[in-house]
Write a protein that holds these residues in place. Structure first.
Motif, mmCIF file in Angstrom:
data_model
loop_
_atom_site.group_PDB
_atom_site.id
_atom_site.type_symbol
_atom_site.label_atom_id
_atom_site.label_comp_id
_atom_site.label_asym_id
_atom_site.label_seq_id
_atom_site.Cartn_x
_atom_site.Cartn_y
_atom_site.Cartn_z
ATOM 1 N N PRO A 143 5.232 -2.504 -14.101
ATOM 2 C CA PRO A 143 5.345 -2.653 -12.641
ATOM 3 C C PRO A 143 4.497 -1.623 -11.891
ATOM 4 C CG PRO A 143 7.526 -2.489 -13.644
ATOM 5 C CD PRO A 143 6.521 -2.247 -14.711
ATOM 6 N N MET A 144 4.451 -0.404 -12.395
ATOM 7 C CA MET A 144 3.696 0.637 -11.701
ATOM 8 C C MET A 144 2.208 0.495 -11.953
ATOM 9 S SD MET A 144 6.296 3.783 -12.449
ATOM 10 C CE MET A 144 6.495 3.348 -14.168
ATOM 11 N N SER A 145 1.818 0.053 -13.140
ATOM 12 C CA SER A 145 0.396 -0.097 -13.438
ATOM 13 C C SER A 145 -0.220 -1.224 -12.625
ATOM 14 C CB SER A 145 0.186 -0.335 -14.937
ATOM 15 O OG SER A 145 0.740 -1.565 -15.338
ATOM 16 N N MET B 257 1.255 9.113 -17.222
ATOM 17 C CA MET B 257 1.070 8.103 -18.268
ATOM 18 C C MET B 257 1.980 6.899 -18.011
ATOM 19 S SD MET B 257 -1.309 8.981 -20.309
ATOM 20 C CE MET B 257 -2.179 9.744 -18.950
ATOM 21 N N ALA B 258 3.194 7.141 -17.551
ATOM 22 C CA ALA B 258 4.100 6.037 -17.229
ATOM 23 C C ALA B 258 3.544 5.211 -16.076
ATOM 24 C CB ALA B 258 5.484 6.580 -16.870
ATOM 25 N N VAL B 259 3.041 5.861 -15.049
ATOM 26 C CA VAL B 259 2.474 5.136 -13.908
ATOM 27 C C VAL B 259 1.245 4.346 -14.338
ATOM 28 C CG1 VAL B 259 1.230 5.491 -11.726
ATOM 29 C CG2 VAL B 259 3.398 6.636 -12.115
ATOM 30 N N ASP C 225 -3.994 -2.596 -8.268
ATOM 31 C CA ASP C 225 -4.285 -3.162 -6.951
ATOM 32 C C ASP C 225 -4.835 -2.114 -5.991
ATOM 33 O OD1 ASP C 225 -3.417 -5.580 -7.885
ATOM 34 O OD2 ASP C 225 -1.433 -5.467 -6.932
ATOM 35 N N LEU C 226 -4.305 -0.903 -6.047
ATOM 36 C CA LEU C 226 -4.803 0.186 -5.205
ATOM 37 C C LEU C 226 -6.233 0.551 -5.580
ATOM 38 C CD1 LEU C 226 -3.955 2.176 -2.953
ATOM 39 C CD2 LEU C 226 -3.263 3.743 -4.762
ATOM 40 N N PHE D 14 0.826 -1.203 0.000
ATOM 41 C CA PHE D 14 0.000 0.000 0.000
ATOM 42 C C PHE D 14 0.864 1.258 0.000
ATOM 43 C CE2 PHE D 14 -2.210 3.351 2.366
ATOM 44 C CZ PHE D 14 -3.284 3.560 1.505
ATOM 45 N N ALA D 15 1.907 1.270 0.821
ATOM 46 C CA ALA D 15 2.801 2.433 0.871
ATOM 47 C C ALA D 15 3.514 2.627 -0.465
ATOM 48 C CB ALA D 15 3.810 2.273 1.997
ATOM 49 N N LEU D 16 3.951 1.548 -1.076
ATOM 50 C CA LEU D 16 4.624 1.640 -2.374
ATOM 51 C C LEU D 16 3.669 2.138 -3.453
ATOM 52 C CD1 LEU D 16 7.270 1.164 -3.872
ATOM 53 C CD2 LEU D 16 6.525 -1.173 -4.282
ATOM 54 N N ALA D 17 2.438 1.634 -3.461
ATOM 55 C CA ALA D 17 1.451 2.081 -4.445
ATOM 56 C C ALA D 17 1.106 3.552 -4.231
ATOM 57 C CB ALA D 17 0.195 1.219 -4.360
#
Length: 133
Positions: free
Chosen positions: A105-107, A98-100, A112-113, A45-48
């Motif tokens: 990995p970020m998407s 857009m990258a996120v 999940d968030l 959660f913190a990473l997201a």
């Protein structure tokens, strides 16, 4: 002196401001979203949350600050430097978001968030509408 592009000037203060603001944003999310945190797990959660907040904060602290300093060093006026750096900041925030949103990995973290938020809100609306889950 009519060119739009300028060499940005990055400073250590910008990095400290970015780290401080990102830490504060993640801490606020961590403190006030206990249900999403429980669904995802604390670290994920913190990473997201950090991945979601990073493009905006980096655009404001790193990109806008660096280009503003670059324009001021070039001899531009205060208002001109601020307005021109605003364009660079907007572009950087757009590219970062857009990258996120689309890079794997970020998407995955963003998905999940978002799914955890849906679960929390469906449970909350179910309680408000009188449905038992």
């Amino acid at each position: 002196m009519t060119a739009f592009a300028v060499d940005p000037i990055f400073t250590q203060l910008q990095a400290i401001a970015f780290a401080g603001l990102l830490t504060f944003a993640v801490a606020i999310q961590f403190a006030f979203s206990p249900k999403r945190r429980a669904i995802m797990g604390g670290l994920k959660f913190a990473l997201a949350s950090a991945v979601v907040a990073a493009p905006g904060l980096a655009g404001v602290t790193f990109v806008r600050g660096a280009y503003r300093l670059g324009y001021l060093e070039e001899g531009r006026g205060f208002w001109e430097a601020n307005l021109r750096s605003l364009v660079w900041m907007s572009g950087a925030i757009f590219a970062g978001q857009m990258a996120v949103r689309f890079l794997p990995p970020m998407s995955w973290l963003l998905r999940d968030l978002r799914d955890a938020g849906r679960v929390v809100w469906s449970e909350r609306l179910g309680r408000w509408m009188g449905r038992a889950r």
